[in-house]
Design a protein around this motif. Structure first.
Motif, PDB file in Angstrom:
ATOM      1  N   ALA A 217     -21.046  35.207  72.318  1.00 43.58           N
ATOM      2  CA  ALA A 217     -22.130  34.876  71.386  1.00 43.58           C
ATOM      3  C   ALA A 217     -21.726  33.791  70.337  1.00 43.58           C
ATOM      4  O   ALA A 217     -22.337  33.063  69.984  1.00 43.58           O
ATOM      5  CB  ALA A 217     -22.345  36.303  70.810  1.00 43.58           C
ATOM      6  N   ALA A 218     -20.343  33.877  70.054  1.00 40.68           N
ATOM      7  CA  ALA A 218     -19.757  32.947  69.088  1.00 40.68           C
ATOM      8  C   ALA A 218     -19.972  31.459  69.807  1.00 40.68           C
ATOM      9  O   ALA A 218     -20.252  30.550  68.906  1.00 40.68           O
ATOM     10  CB  ALA A 218     -18.342  33.155  68.866  1.00 40.68           C
TER      11      ALA A 218
ATOM     12  N   LEU B 132     -17.344  22.882  63.874  1.00 42.69           N
ATOM     13  CA  LEU B 132     -18.268  23.720  64.116  1.00 42.69           C
ATOM     14  C   LEU B 132     -17.858  24.863  64.727  1.00 42.69           C
ATOM     15  O   LEU B 132     -18.625  25.594  65.276  1.00 42.69           O
ATOM     16  CB  LEU B 132     -19.530  22.825  64.807  1.00 42.69           C
ATOM     17  CG  LEU B 132     -19.923  21.540  63.956  1.00 42.69           C
ATOM     18  CD1 LEU B 132     -20.914  20.775  64.811  1.00 42.69           C
ATOM     19  CD2 LEU B 132     -20.613  21.996  62.699  1.00 42.69           C
ATOM     20  N   SER B 133     -16.509  24.964  65.246  1.00 45.24           N
ATOM     21  CA  SER B 133     -16.242  25.749  66.108  1.00 45.24           C
ATOM     22  C   SER B 133     -14.596  26.092  65.698  1.00 45.24           C
ATOM     23  O   SER B 133     -14.070  25.309  65.217  1.00 45.24           O
ATOM     24  CB  SER B 133     -16.237  25.377  67.571  1.00 45.24           C
ATOM     25  OG  SER B 133     -15.530  26.300  68.343  1.00 45.24           O
ATOM     26  N   ASP B 134     -14.160  27.558  65.931  1.00 44.79           N
ATOM     27  CA  ASP B 134     -12.813  27.725  65.960  1.00 44.79           C
ATOM     28  C   ASP B 134     -12.141  27.007  67.104  1.00 44.79           C
ATOM     29  O   ASP B 134     -12.632  26.750  67.998  1.00 44.79           O
ATOM     30  CB  ASP B 134     -12.692  29.348  66.215  1.00 44.79           C
ATOM     31  CG  ASP B 134     -13.001  30.019  65.047  1.00 44.79           C
ATOM     32  OD1 ASP B 134     -13.108  29.393  63.984  1.00 44.79           O
ATOM     33  OD2 ASP B 134     -13.160  31.142  65.129  1.00 44.79           O
ATOM     34  N   ASN B 135     -10.939  26.334  66.715  1.00 40.23           N
ATOM     35  CA  ASN B 135     -10.226  25.733  68.006  1.00 40.23           C
ATOM     36  C   ASN B 135      -9.806  26.494  69.037  1.00 40.23           C
ATOM     37  O   ASN B 135      -9.907  26.195  70.291  1.00 40.23           O
ATOM     38  CB  ASN B 135      -8.834  25.247  67.407  1.00 40.23           C
ATOM     39  CG  ASN B 135      -9.234  23.807  66.669  1.00 40.23           C
ATOM     40  OD1 ASN B 135     -10.348  23.346  66.197  1.00 40.23           O
ATOM     41  ND2 ASN B 135      -8.339  23.303  65.901  1.00 40.23           N
TER      42      ASN B 135
ATOM     43  N   GLN C 195     -11.564  24.348  59.739  1.00 43.64           N
ATOM     44  CA  GLN C 195     -12.295  25.409  59.130  1.00 43.64           C
ATOM     45  C   GLN C 195     -12.417  26.697  60.050  1.00 43.64           C
ATOM     46  O   GLN C 195     -12.393  26.477  61.452  1.00 43.64           O
ATOM     47  CB  GLN C 195     -13.743  25.051  58.987  1.00 43.64           C
ATOM     48  CG  GLN C 195     -13.900  23.739  58.242  1.00 43.64           C
ATOM     49  CD  GLN C 195     -13.750  24.063  56.696  1.00 43.64           C
ATOM     50  OE1 GLN C 195     -13.498  24.948  56.169  1.00 43.64           O
ATOM     51  NE2 GLN C 195     -14.455  22.950  55.823  1.00 43.64           N
ATOM     52  N   THR C 196     -12.602  28.013  59.708  1.00 44.67           N
ATOM     53  CA  THR C 196     -12.488  28.919  60.450  1.00 44.67           C
ATOM     54  C   THR C 196     -13.492  29.889  59.806  1.00 44.67           C
ATOM     55  O   THR C 196     -13.787  29.924  58.616  1.00 44.67           O
ATOM     56  CB  THR C 196     -11.220  29.968  60.654  1.00 44.67           C
ATOM     57  OG1 THR C 196     -10.681  30.272  59.220  1.00 44.67           O
ATOM     58  CG2 THR C 196     -10.295  29.034  61.383  1.00 44.67           C
ATOM     59  N   GLY C 197     -14.117  30.940  60.599  1.00 43.73           N
ATOM     60  CA  GLY C 197     -15.244  31.733  60.113  1.00 43.73           C
ATOM     61  C   GLY C 197     -16.604  31.309  60.172  1.00 43.73           C
ATOM     62  O   GLY C 197     -16.800  30.115  59.841  1.00 43.73           O
TER      63      GLY C 197
ATOM     64  N   LEU D 207     -16.084  34.139  79.222  1.00 40.88           N
ATOM     65  CA  LEU D 207     -15.904  34.640  78.006  1.00 40.88           C
ATOM     66  C   LEU D 207     -16.225  36.050  77.809  1.00 40.88           C
ATOM     67  O   LEU D 207     -17.146  36.407  78.390  1.00 40.88           O
ATOM     68  CB  LEU D 207     -16.451  33.669  76.892  1.00 40.88           C
ATOM     69  CG  LEU D 207     -16.231  32.219  77.042  1.00 40.88           C
ATOM     70  CD1 LEU D 207     -16.906  31.640  75.952  1.00 40.88           C
ATOM     71  CD2 LEU D 207     -14.739  31.919  76.742  1.00 40.88           C
ATOM     72  N   SER D 208     -15.531  37.022  77.052  1.00 43.05           N
ATOM     73  CA  SER D 208     -15.966  38.134  76.531  1.00 43.05           C
ATOM     74  C   SER D 208     -17.318  38.039  75.892  1.00 43.05           C
ATOM     75  O   SER D 208     -17.812  37.097  75.432  1.00 43.05           O
ATOM     76  CB  SER D 208     -15.238  38.966  75.532  1.00 43.05           C
ATOM     77  OG  SER D 208     -15.351  38.077  74.351  1.00 43.05           O
TER      78      SER D 208
END
Ligand SMILES: Cc1cc2nc3c(=O)[nH]c(=O)nc-3n(C[C@H](O)[C@H](O)[C@H](O)COP(=O)(O)OP(=O)(O)OC[C@H]3O[C@@H](n4cnc5c(N)ncnc54)[C@H](O)[C@@H]3O)c2cc1C
Length: 385
Positions: A151-152, A130-133, A94-96, A145-146
């Motif tokens: 925040a993500a 629950l997270s982008d890979n 899943q993404t987004g 991390l930026s």
């Protein structure tokens, strides 16, 4: 302990269901057919062609249904024979943010379904749902991390914390699946933080150790060490590991040493060593033995007997996948052990990758009948008398 009582193993299946299963395992036992079928299915999914007619029987055998309600009859049937359910929402890739929040909410619903209900043993989730890979991988590398990525990441941590807190509040034990090594470092940090927080008086959160990795026996021992020193309980699902080919290929492509054991014997040795290690330290290490391997299952069951650990002791559980190794799950439950099935559920279309993996796992090697097919044949012959 022996697991060859097929009458116990298949008491929950009618003659008709068993004949259908014999037909299905016979079909997926042919490697060429599985290779061709998998390609056609992937193509049909990408073209959005109707596939229900082709995969319906396979879906029904290996999955609970399309949603939690749909899966209740499976849980009820397992429960009648003492086998518990682990509802497994199978969202992959899943993404987004909206989709990741929706996955969290669906997993929350599995926790709510399990609350106070003796049919359910655990809840479970994959952090990659629950997270982008990419984010998991970046976080695991330990780089800064930026601010946007940070925040993500905070949102991923919040989703994991919400699930574990809800599980603790509702007294539902929850397992975190293990994934590819390049995602696992970040998952390990999250899982350990959750265990440290919630596993004070009882073991709520379980991480997963893949013993096909050559570093995971030591990792499991280290967890127990920290848990004992700091006064909490480590929960570990022991598995051999599902991504061997992928891991070896990636290591070879990157010119890195493989994280995987040199051979199957080494994986078996560490898996069994982890069982023995845990059995001697159950006060600070609770385990779920996630395997279809008969020898390892017998080792744990016999090890409990040898050490005077009651079969129903909550510190030890056994787990298999729905439709696989019923001879283990149902014979264990019959003798009073905690045996549970992962019951995957979700829209049929999204279950295709999972079903293809089950088919590949049951494809015969060197023309041998798969383990499942031979058990089903034995039981049908027994019923015929
Ligand atoms: C309830 C449950 C939960 C699971 N959860 C997870 C999870 O969270 N993460 C995950 O990755 N997997 C998970 N799995 C899958 C598991 O890791 C195995 O892929 C699967 O169960 C097959 O292993 P086995 O112990 O059942 O049986 P076996 O048939 O005895 O072992 C097969 C396994 O041995 C290992 N192996 C095979 N050949 C070699 C070789 N040449 N060298 C080194 N090792 C080798 C591989 O891991 C292979 O999958 C789970 C399985 C179950 C039943």
């Amino acid at each position: 302990m022996r697991f060859d009582d097929t009458a116990v193993a298949f008491a929950h299946r009618s003659d008709r269901e068993l004949r259908r299963a014999r037909w299905m395992f016979g079909l997926i036992g042919a490697p060429l057919l599985v290779r061709l079928g998998s390609r056609l299915l992937r193509l049909a999914v990408s073209l959005r062609l109707p596939i229900g007619w082709a995969v319906g029987p396979v879906f029904d055998y290996f999955c609970g249904g399309e949603d939690i309600e749909d899966s209740r009859s499976t849980s009820e049937r397992l429960h009648q024979f003492g086998v518990k359910t682990i509802l497994d929402y199978s969202a992959e890739g899943q993404t987004g943010e909206a989709a990741l929040d929706a996955a969290r909410d669906e997993i929350l619903a599995t926790i709510h379904a399990a609350e106070g209900d003796p049919r359910f043993a655990f809840a479970v989730f994959k952090v990659s749902a629950l997270s982008d890979n990419d984010l998991l991988e970046e976080k695991g590398q330990g780089n800064r991390l930026s601010s946007e990525r940070e925040a993500a990441w905070q949102r991923v941590e919040d989703r994991v914390s919400t699930l574990c807190r809800e599980a603790a509040d509702r007294r539902v034990r929850i397992m975190i699946d293990a994934e590819e090594t390049w995602l696992q470092d970040a998952i390990d940090d999250l899982a350990e933080a959750m265990m440290r927080k919630h596993n004070r008086d009882r073991c709520v959160v379980f991480t997963t150790a893949q013993l096909y990795r050559h570093d995971r026996l030591a990792y499991t021992q280290g967890l127990e060490d920290r848990a004992r020193e700091e006064g909490w309980i480590a929960g570990v699902k022991l598995v051999r590991g599902a991504y061997m080919e992928k891991e070896r290929q990636r290591a070879a492509e990157q010119g890195l040493p493989s994280p995987i054991q040199p051979d199957k014997a080494a994986t078996d040795r560490d898996f069994n060593a982890a069982i023995d290690f845990a059995l001697d330290r159950l006060d600070h290490l609770n385990i779920v033995c996630g395997t279809h391997n008969e020898a390892s299952t017998a080792r744990l069951a016999d090890g409990m007997t040898d050490r005077g650990v009651d079969p129903s002791d909550v510190r030890v559980a056994f787990a298999q996948l729905l439709g696989m190794s019923d001879n283990l799950s149902f014979n264990l439950a019959h003798r009073g052990y905690t045996a549970a099935k992962y019951v995957p559920y979700g829209p049929l279309r999204e279950a295709i990758p999972y079903l293809i993996r089950r088919a590949e796992e049951n494809t015969s090697v060197g023309g041998q009948t798969s383990r499942e097919l031979s058990l089903i044949r034995t039981e049908l012959a027994r019923r015929k008398g």
